[in-house]
Write an enzyme that holds these catalytic residues in place. Structure first.
Site, mmCIF file in Angstrom:
data_model
loop_
_atom_site.group_PDB
_atom_site.id
_atom_site.type_symbol
_atom_site.label_atom_id
_atom_site.label_comp_id
_atom_site.label_asym_id
_atom_site.label_seq_id
_atom_site.Cartn_x
_atom_site.Cartn_y
_atom_site.Cartn_z
ATOM 1 N N ARG A 10 1.274 1.559 -6.008
ATOM 2 C CA ARG A 10 1.476 0.601 -4.925
ATOM 3 C C ARG A 10 0.199 -0.136 -4.543
ATOM 4 O O ARG A 10 0.216 -1.035 -3.702
ATOM 5 C CB ARG A 10 2.027 1.320 -3.686
ATOM 6 C CG ARG A 10 3.320 2.045 -3.933
ATOM 7 C CD ARG A 10 3.736 2.794 -2.694
ATOM 8 N NE ARG A 10 4.119 1.892 -1.640
ATOM 9 C CZ ARG A 10 5.354 1.451 -1.441
ATOM 10 N NH1 ARG A 10 6.328 1.844 -2.223
ATOM 11 N NH2 ARG A 10 5.623 0.639 -0.454
ATOM 12 N N HIS A 56 10.156 -31.235 -24.842
ATOM 13 C CA HIS A 56 10.201 -32.059 -23.617
ATOM 14 C C HIS A 56 8.898 -31.958 -22.819
ATOM 15 O O HIS A 56 8.886 -32.197 -21.619
ATOM 16 C CB HIS A 56 11.398 -31.659 -22.754
ATOM 17 C CG HIS A 56 12.696 -31.894 -23.457
ATOM 18 N ND1 HIS A 56 13.218 -33.152 -23.664
ATOM 19 C CD2 HIS A 56 13.558 -31.039 -24.064
ATOM 20 C CE1 HIS A 56 14.347 -33.060 -24.350
ATOM 21 N NE2 HIS A 56 14.573 -31.785 -24.603
ATOM 22 N N GLU A 112 10.590 -12.633 -20.133
ATOM 23 C CA GLU A 112 10.067 -11.304 -19.833
ATOM 24 C C GLU A 112 8.846 -10.994 -20.715
ATOM 25 O O GLU A 112 7.851 -10.431 -20.241
ATOM 26 C CB GLU A 112 11.168 -10.248 -20.018
ATOM 27 C CG GLU A 112 10.753 -8.803 -19.809
ATOM 28 C CD GLU A 112 10.162 -8.513 -18.431
ATOM 29 O OE1 GLU A 112 10.203 -9.377 -17.547
ATOM 30 O OE2 GLU A 112 9.606 -7.405 -18.267
ATOM 31 N N GLU A 134 0.671 -10.504 -17.096
ATOM 32 C CA GLU A 134 0.188 -9.535 -16.109
ATOM 33 C C GLU A 134 -0.723 -8.477 -16.709
ATOM 34 O O GLU A 134 -1.668 -8.039 -16.058
ATOM 35 C CB GLU A 134 1.338 -8.909 -15.316
ATOM 36 C CG GLU A 134 2.325 -8.118 -16.103
ATOM 37 C CD GLU A 134 3.456 -7.551 -15.251
ATOM 38 O OE1 GLU A 134 3.250 -7.237 -14.087
ATOM 39 O OE2 GLU A 134 4.563 -7.422 -15.801
ATOM 40 N N CYS A 192 0.864 -1.170 0.000
ATOM 41 C CA CYS A 192 0.000 0.000 0.000
ATOM 42 C C CYS A 192 0.901 1.221 0.000
ATOM 43 O O CYS A 192 2.102 1.113 0.215
ATOM 44 C CB CYS A 192 -0.868 0.031 1.252
ATOM 45 S SG CYS A 192 -1.812 -1.473 1.492
ATOM 46 N N TRP A 194 -3.755 -1.893 -1.346
ATOM 47 C CA TRP A 194 -3.712 -3.150 -2.091
ATOM 48 C C TRP A 194 -4.054 -4.207 -1.052
ATOM 49 O O TRP A 194 -3.267 -4.503 -0.164
ATOM 50 C CB TRP A 194 -2.316 -3.347 -2.659
ATOM 51 C CG TRP A 194 -2.173 -4.527 -3.557
ATOM 52 C CD1 TRP A 194 -2.477 -4.593 -4.888
ATOM 53 C CD2 TRP A 194 -1.661 -5.816 -3.205
ATOM 54 N NE1 TRP A 194 -2.195 -5.840 -5.373
ATOM 55 C CE2 TRP A 194 -1.694 -6.607 -4.371
ATOM 56 C CE3 TRP A 194 -1.184 -6.379 -2.024
ATOM 57 C CZ2 TRP A 194 -1.270 -7.922 -4.379
ATOM 58 C CZ3 TRP A 194 -0.763 -7.700 -2.038
ATOM 59 C CH2 TRP A 194 -0.814 -8.457 -3.215
ATOM 60 N N ASN A 198 1.011 0.530 6.004
ATOM 61 C CA ASN A 198 1.480 -0.322 4.908
ATOM 62 C C ASN A 198 2.277 -1.461 5.537
ATOM 63 O O ASN A 198 3.220 -1.210 6.278
ATOM 64 C CB ASN A 198 2.374 0.483 3.961
ATOM 65 C CG ASN A 198 3.108 -0.405 2.967
ATOM 66 O OD1 ASN A 198 2.568 -1.404 2.515
ATOM 67 N ND2 ASN A 198 4.337 -0.049 2.640
ATOM 68 N N GLY A 199 1.893 -2.692 5.219
ATOM 69 C CA GLY A 199 2.620 -3.838 5.770
ATOM 70 C C GLY A 199 1.629 -4.898 6.213
ATOM 71 O O GLY A 199 0.442 -4.839 5.871
ATOM 72 N N LYS A 227 2.702 -2.382 -7.736
ATOM 73 C CA LYS A 227 4.052 -2.214 -8.283
ATOM 74 C C LYS A 227 5.143 -2.633 -7.306
ATOM 75 O O LYS A 227 6.078 -3.301 -7.677
ATOM 76 C CB LYS A 227 4.256 -0.764 -8.686
ATOM 77 C CG LYS A 227 5.624 -0.513 -9.266
ATOM 78 C CD LYS A 227 5.540 0.211 -10.568
ATOM 79 C CE LYS A 227 6.842 0.189 -11.325
ATOM 80 N NZ LYS A 227 6.908 -0.902 -12.273
ATOM 81 N N LYS A 272 5.073 -10.130 -19.224
ATOM 82 C CA LYS A 272 4.304 -8.924 -19.577
ATOM 83 C C LYS A 272 2.913 -9.304 -20.065
ATOM 84 O O LYS A 272 1.914 -8.695 -19.672
ATOM 85 C CB LYS A 272 5.006 -8.107 -20.677
ATOM 86 C CG LYS A 272 6.259 -7.376 -20.290
ATOM 87 C CD LYS A 272 6.025 -6.131 -19.455
ATOM 88 C CE LYS A 272 6.125 -6.444 -18.003
ATOM 89 N NZ LYS A 272 7.397 -6.447 -17.352
HETATM 90 C C1 F6R Z 1 6.613 -6.938 -13.632
HETATM 91 C C2 F6R Z 1 7.049 -6.236 -12.440
HETATM 92 C C3 F6R Z 1 7.476 -7.047 -11.271
HETATM 93 C C4 F6R Z 1 8.729 -6.438 -10.637
HETATM 94 C C5 F6R Z 1 9.098 -7.187 -9.358
HETATM 95 C C6 F6R Z 1 10.374 -6.655 -8.733
HETATM 96 O O1 F6R Z 1 6.235 -6.061 -14.634
HETATM 97 O O2 F6R Z 1 7.059 -5.050 -12.390
HETATM 98 O O3 F6R Z 1 7.711 -8.375 -11.637
HETATM 99 O O4 F6R Z 1 9.772 -6.501 -11.560
HETATM 100 O O5 F6R Z 1 8.047 -7.072 -8.439
HETATM 101 O O6 F6R Z 1 10.272 -5.297 -8.448
HETATM 102 P P1 F6R Z 1 11.562 -4.431 -8.168
HETATM 103 O O7 F6R Z 1 12.352 -4.371 -9.444
HETATM 104 O O8 F6R Z 1 11.058 -3.094 -7.743
HETATM 105 O O9 F6R Z 1 12.345 -5.135 -7.104
#
Ligand code: F6R
Length: 589
Positions: A27, A485, A462, A469, A2, A69, A93-94, A584, A466
């Site tokens: 967040r 496999h 990657e 998500e 959050c 969140w 937050n936590g 995020k 993308k």
């Molecule tokens: C995917 C994404 C997450 C972050 C992951 C690590 O698009 O954003 O997978 O890459 O949560 O976050 P950081 O880089 O802030 O440690």
């Protein structure tokens, strides 16, 4: 996961809280709220994003705000923060891990709860401890909380005062012309605070009479050095449209700024650790983990030493091999990811040398590390990481090149081409027309594969992340050789497979992979810069990547995949900036 903010401002604080929360919305965005203290304490909270607070106004210069969140209790008006108890209002937050036991105790003492959250337990405990001294009440109220918290608390009879505290969740304090603030992260204070200081675990922050004071766990004053806050313009927030698209557009600029910063970074302090390293460890989560995988490939290829690359969460679940004198590279856009921080701290405890690669100077990871490479991607607000990934790859390639130099006194042959990356990223945008067609063809897809060998494997992973998500289509990224496999069992008429092929020596193998998929009726897309090396007929769609020295191709090859996920998301009528169930910054384990 959050975002919290608090301020004691010169004027009414409603607008300040709202602007700060908008910047923290990455967040979490399932509910939001504010408490504003003027002549009375007004609390307003609502299910939904921060925009739902736009209509709220209450006079007062002391306030706290929250964007949520959900972890404990579904998103709802009741579970939204701030939580009110007695004279107290609190944002958190936590995760309070022992909340159930504390709640039972409080209920036994006659308390009635208005929400299902763990956070309300903290509000109740602080309210019960409050006798006019807010700082002591926060300390006492939190004394038995286990888990993680960053809280900001105000009391209805203490206008002009705010107390905050942190344990394992990020908290910064800042001061500027319009007032004094506490907040979950630094970028959200850009433009409001001129000077910033970070609270450490176990510390308390008090804002009163316009001053910010820090205290340790025994409430003894802690001297702090404030550093200059990032310039607002270095943390420009994408204006208009959706942020993910704007952040993809910023990749060339982000790479160019990061390159400029790297060239001014003196790596001498980590030379000894790198020169003597016989192996490296690399940890990160999610997108950053894929960057770490690419780093491992580059180091093994050019410096000829092994890199043990682990998801940060796994680092602590394995036998701890890292030892004194060894090197751990921790990669994190935010610098606040709980698992990555814990891995870095564990490595430090074991005597290792920790190098952080992060987008946020002054983040918790920079404090935990011995040496930092700070990229200059600028604020990344969209939940899906894009430009930070490209910049992580740039930083990690740079680090790999320096490692080669420290070991062999010569830079790798591709080093000078790092300067070409911003232009190559721009050139990668010209593949977008092909990607538009591909996204159109994938409208009905329910699942897909991303395939890559060698240096293309992290890119494939990657791309798949993308798509998962943002577009909410199941996607698996894997080494192309794994296809037969097991996963090939899923390929049937129209099943999509996206194949990356950026290494000449592996082009023939890519062609075989595509043939395996097409032989089963699969639909193939090929992303390559080597148009001549693969038969024209080997794929249904070909997307041209710009040409660069091969080792640097991953930095730009991912760009059309980021855009593909974005287009598939829009085609499904989804909001790219608000993927389901995700936030995020993952500051809980
Ligand atoms: C995917 C994404 C997450 C972050 C992951 C690590 O698009 O954003 O997978 O890459 O949560 O976050 P950081 O880089 O802030 O440690």
């Amino acid at each position: 996961m959050c975002g919290i903010i608090g301020c004691v401002s010169e004027k009414d604080c409603c607008g300040i809280l709202y602007d700060g929360l908008k910047r923290l919305e990455y967040r979490g965005y399932d509910s939001a709220g504010m408490a504003v203290l003027g002549e009375t304490l007004a609390v307003f909270k609502k299910k939904g994003g921060v925009d739902s607070l736009a209509a709220f106004y209450a006079p007062g210069n002391t306030g706290i705000g929250h964007t949520r969140w959900a972890t404990h209790g579904a998103p709802s008006d009741e579970n939204a923060h701030p939580h009110r108890a007695g004279k107290i209002a609190l944002v958190h937050n936590g995760i309070v891990e022992n909340h159930a036991a504390l709640r039972r105790e409080l209920e036994g003492a006659g308390e009635r709860f208005a929400s299902e959250t763990d956070s309300e337990v903290l509000a109740k405990r602080i309210a019960r401890a409050y006798r006019g001294d807010l700082l002591s009440a926060v300390r006492d109220g939190l004394s038995r909380a286990e888990g993680s918290y960053a809280v900001a608390v105000i009391a209805e009879d203490r206008p002009g005062e705010l107390v905050a505290a942190r344990r394992k969740s990020p908290l910064v304090a800042g001061k500027g012309q319009s007032g004094a603030f506490v907040c979950s992260d630094i970028p959200a204070l850009a433009g409001m605070a001129e000077y910033i200081a970070r609270a450490e675990d176990g510390e308390f922050v008090r804002i009163s009479s316009g001053e910010i004071e820090f205290f340790d766990a025994s409430l003894r004053p802690v001297p702090k050095t404030f550093f200059r806050a990032p310039q607002a313009e270095t943390w420009l927030f994408a204006a208009g449209g959706d942020r993910m698209r704007a952040e993809i557009a910023e990749i060339p600029r982000a790479l160019s700024d990061t390159l400029g910063a790297l060239r001014q970074t003196d790596l001498a302090p980590c030379a000894r650790a790198l020169r003597t390293a016989k192996r490296l460890f690399a940890v990160a989560c999610g997108t950053a983990y894929h960057a770490a995988l690419a780093f491992a490939y580059a180091v093994e290829r050019d410096a000829h030493i092994p890199v043990y690359c682990l998801s940060s969460g796994e680092f602590r679940c394995r036998p701890p091999l890292i030892a004194a004198g060894e090197v751990l590279v921790a990669v994190s856009q935010s610098g606040e990811t709980a698992d990555t921080l814990a891995a870095a701290r564990l490595a430090k405890e074991r005597g290792a040398y920790v190098i952080a690669v992060t987008n946020v100077g002054g983040s918790s990871l920079t404090a935990a590390a011995d040496f930092c490479l700070v990229m200059r991607a600028g604020a990344e607000i969209a939940v899906a990481a894009t430009k930070s990934y490209n910049c992580q790859l740039l930083c990690l390639n740079y680090l790999a090149a320096q490692l080669v130099f420290f070991k062999e006194t010569a830079l790798p042959p591709w080093y000078d081409a790092l300067g070409d990356l911003p232009a190559a990223a721009q050139a990668a945008f010209s593949a977008f027309a092909d990607v538009d067609r591909l996204a159109g063809a994938l409208t009905g897809a329910r699942a897909m594969f991303f395939l890559g060998r060698g240096q293309d494997e992290p890119t494939a992973k990657e791309g798949a992340l993308k798509v998962k998500e943002i577009s909410r289509v199941f996607a698996e990224g894997m080494p192309a050789g794994e296809l037969k496999h097991g996963p090939l069992a899923l390929v049937e008429g129209g099943f999509p497979a996206v194949c990356l092929s950026t290494q000449a020596s592996l082009a023939a193998k890519s062609e075989n992979t595509l043939a395996e998929v097409r032989a089963r009726g699969g639909y193939c897309a090929l992303f390559t810069q080597q148009q001549k090396w693969l038969k024209e007929s080997c794929a249904d769609v070909r997307c041209r990547l710009p040409a660069l020295p091969e080792p640097l191709m991953p930095v730009v090859a991912v760009i059309p995949l980021q855009y593909l996920a974005y287009k598939m998301c829009l085609a499904r009528g989804l909001d790219p900036d608000k993927p389901k169930n995700l936030a995020k910054s993952v500051t809980v384990e």
